[in-house]
Motif scaffolding. Structure first.
Motif, PDB file in Angstrom:
ATOM      1  N   GLY A 161      -4.465   7.733  -3.552  1.00 30.03           N
ATOM      2  CA  GLY A 161      -5.021   7.090  -2.471  1.00 30.03           C
ATOM      3  C   GLY A 161      -5.649   5.942  -2.256  1.00 30.03           C
ATOM      4  N   TYR A 221      -4.425   3.028  -4.092  1.00 34.56           N
ATOM      5  CA  TYR A 221      -3.082   2.230  -2.880  1.00 34.56           C
ATOM      6  C   TYR A 221      -4.401   1.428  -1.484  1.00 34.56           C
ATOM      7  N   GLN A 222      -5.284   2.293  -1.260  1.00 31.87           N
ATOM      8  CA  GLN A 222      -6.199   1.871  -0.143  1.00 31.87           C
ATOM      9  C   GLN A 222      -6.753   0.770  -0.907  1.00 31.87           C
ATOM     10  N   GLN A 253      -4.539  -2.362  -0.420  1.00 34.93           N
ATOM     11  CA  GLN A 253      -4.459  -3.064   0.279  1.00 34.93           C
ATOM     12  C   GLN A 253      -5.552  -3.470   1.171  1.00 34.93           C
ATOM     13  N   ARG A 290      -2.615   9.873   9.184  1.00 35.34           N
ATOM     14  CA  ARG A 290      -2.665   8.355   7.160  1.00 35.34           C
ATOM     15  C   ARG A 290      -2.450   9.002   6.096  1.00 35.34           C
ATOM     16  N   HIS A 291      -3.114   9.702   6.590  1.00 34.85           N
ATOM     17  CA  HIS A 291      -3.327  10.594   4.849  1.00 34.85           C
ATOM     18  C   HIS A 291      -2.516  10.706   4.038  1.00 34.85           C
ATOM     19  N   THR A 317      -0.523   8.097   3.622  1.00 34.40           N
ATOM     20  CA  THR A 317      -1.024   7.025   2.206  1.00 34.40           C
ATOM     21  C   THR A 317      -0.351   7.539   0.959  1.00 34.40           C
ATOM     22  N   ALA A 361       1.513   5.883  -1.796  1.00 31.62           N
ATOM     23  CA  ALA A 361       0.688   5.617  -3.323  1.00 31.62           C
ATOM     24  C   ALA A 361       1.898   5.681  -4.282  1.00 31.62           C
ATOM     25  N   TYR A 419       2.524  -2.136   1.206  1.00 38.14           N
ATOM     26  CA  TYR A 419       0.644  -2.208   1.113  1.00 38.14           C
ATOM     27  C   TYR A 419       0.364  -2.607   2.523  1.00 38.14           C
ATOM     28  N   TRP A 425       3.001  -0.576   7.376  1.00 39.23           N
ATOM     29  CA  TRP A 425       1.995   0.635   8.542  1.00 39.23           C
ATOM     30  C   TRP A 425       1.956  -0.268  10.215  1.00 39.23           C
TER      31      TRP A 425
END
Lengths: 235, 273
Positions: free
Chosen positions: A186, A189-190, A193, B228-229, B232, B236, B259, B263
């Motif tokens: 996670g 991935y963030q 972004q 959202r978690h 994700t 991921a 990415y 969303w």
């Protein structure tokens, strides 16, 4: 096999993109379809496979390093073929195997050992079947369950169970590592972004942006006729 | 089910957008050629992603033609097609057919029944080409319906079934990339399923239809953030596997989608609430 980097003709510090480029050019050269008329086409095919394996090995290794994940996440095919022993947890399981040996083993202990073996050999469903039959669910049960669930793609349950194992034994470094590993995806991935500024911005529709850009242009140039042209001039 | 694999247009270069759109036009063209107008109306952007992904991976010969657009009659568009367009067109039809059937069986919407019947003749053609894919989609959707009737709350299980469908669809052939494509499809499928549930939760509560997020929506004050978690976690896994593929061509388009673009609906839905 020899150094996979040398098979692809790149240095170990090469970027992912450079590795992919090297792979593409080599695989194009040695692809069976490109070597139909080649008298050495068997050699070409062997090289093709070598290049393929080298590429996959490098990408697997790099994934392990950047995200802390061993290759024992979701296994869609069940027969990855050996990529070498990168799974750090295998060493730990070996310790458990030795620790558990003894004449006073309960049936649950035997099941736990068998489940651990199944996980090692990537037979995750069998492992889960065994685990589901065990009533006494201690921290290690949750740890194994997390690994097995992760193997069949149940990443939500896997994270929950890893966290539960850690909650039951907060000082267990191995459990902490697993939780970190499951959460690292996670975070990675963030970070990926970041370049996309407008992903979560509300009202960032194309029309709005265009309108705003137009207004700004009008303010700057005064002519309102063009963007990026000579201020005050005509197109 | 459809509409989540989208681009974030604001973050895309003009030339990338043109390329992406040309594959979309190519898909539309192929749907019309193979399955007529009924096929054409099943067009979606989601399968365009699959075309661009497979094109990036395999770099096949791609044809470019200018076409008239049925939706924009005064415009001519560039359409790109290749063997993966053909594949995606068939898959698009399969998914649309079963979605219609599903809606008919769940909600008894008359229009869906008619749409399914209209697509049926083409399904028989596709049955000969891709019997395994059809069986996988059909069986998994049936299992999903069964579990929904039992009010199954295990989201990994439910999302995973839809993940199996996408996994089957992404694995277009047996080769060295099959495991990676399956994994990408699997987690993207889980994302789509959860995103669908997230978006529809209010509607499902009102209608009394199945939704695994009903309880969370009503009781969890951090519902949006926790969802959202979850989402994700799925993206991921999907993206990490994607980055391991040796894709250079169109990679910016694919990254925009993975990415950011996926969303868009989440952002819209959440801000609305």
């Amino acid at each position: 096999m020899i150094n996979p980097y040398s098979v692809l003709g790149v240095s170990q510090s090469a970027s992912d993109e450079e590795i992919k480029k090297a792979y593409r050019s080599l695989s194009r050269k040695y692809h069976p379809d490109a070597n139909i008329n080649n008298p050495n086409k068997d050699q070409a095919e062997a090289r093709f496979k070598e290049v393929q394996q080298a590429y996959q090995q490098i990408m697997q290794e790099r994934e392990y390093q950047t995200s802390g994940s061993a290759q024992d996440g979701y296994d869609s095919s069940g027969d990855f073929g050996g990529f070498g022993g990168f799974g750090s947890f295998r060493g730990f399981s070996g310790q458990y195997r030795q620790a558990d040996a003894g004449p006073t083993e309960s049936e649950d202990d035997l099941h736990m050992k068998a489940a651990s073996n199944f996980i090692n050999s990537r037979h995750y469903r069998e492992a889960l079947n065994l685990l589901n039959g065990i009533r006494d669910r201690n921290a290690r049960w949750f740890y194994y369950s997390a690994l097995a669930n992760s193997g069949i793609g149940n990443n939500v349950i896997a994270l929950q169970h890893a966290q539960e194992a850690l909650r039951l034994e907060p000082n267990n470094f191995q459990y902490q590592l697993l939780v970190n590993r499951f959460q690292s995806g996670g975070s990675w991935y963030q970070r990926q972004q970041d370049p996309y500024e407008t992903t979560y911005t509300v009202g960032s529709s194309w029309c709005t942006k265009l309108c705003i850009a137009n207004i700004l242009c009008n303010l700057c140039c005064g002519s309102g006729m063009c963007c990026g042209g000579v201020p005050g001039g005509y197109i | 089910m459809f509409g989540y694999i989208a681009i974030n247009k604001a973050e895309m270069k003009f030339k990338d957008y043109d390329v992406y759109h040309s594959y979309y036009c190519g898909l539309c063209k192929r749907l019309k050629e193979s399955y007529g107008i009924r096929g054409q109306i099943t067009l979606s952007y989601d399968m365009t992603f699959l075309i661009v992904l497979l094109t990036g991976l395999y770099e096949p010969d791609t044809r470019e033609v200018t076409v008239n657009c049925i939706a924009h009659p005064l415009e001519k568009h560039l359409a790109r097609t290749n063997e993966y367009t053909d594949y995606a067109a068939a898959v698009n039809l399969i998914l649309s057919y079963f979605k219609c059937k599903d809606d008919w069986e769940d909600e008894r919407r008359r229009r869906r029944y008619i749409e399914a019947r209209l697509l049926y003749p083409h399904m028989r053609t596709i049955q000969q080409q891709y019997p395994h894919k059809i069986a996988a989609v059909s069986d998994n959707l049936r299992r999903l319906s069964e579990l929904e009737r039992q009010n199954e709350q295990n989201i990994d299980l439910m999302a995973g079934i839809f993940g199996n469908i996408m996994s089957e669809i992404f694995a277009c052939r047996r080769d060295e990339w099959e495991p990676s494509l399956r994994k990408i499809g699997f987690f993207l499928g889980k994302f789509i399923y959860l995103m669908d549930a997230y978006e529809d939760v209010e509607k499902d509560i009102a209608a009394g239809t199945y939704n695994p997020f009903k309880e969370a929506y009503q009781k969890d004050s951090l519902f949006a953030e926790n969802s959202r978690h979850l989402l994700t976690l799925m993206m991921a896994e999907c993206s990490r596997e994607f980055e391991k593929l040796p894709i250079l061509l169109h990679v910016d388009i694919l990254r925009n989608i993975l990415y950011s673009g996926v969303w868009c609906r989440y952002t819209e839905v959440t801000s609305r609430r």
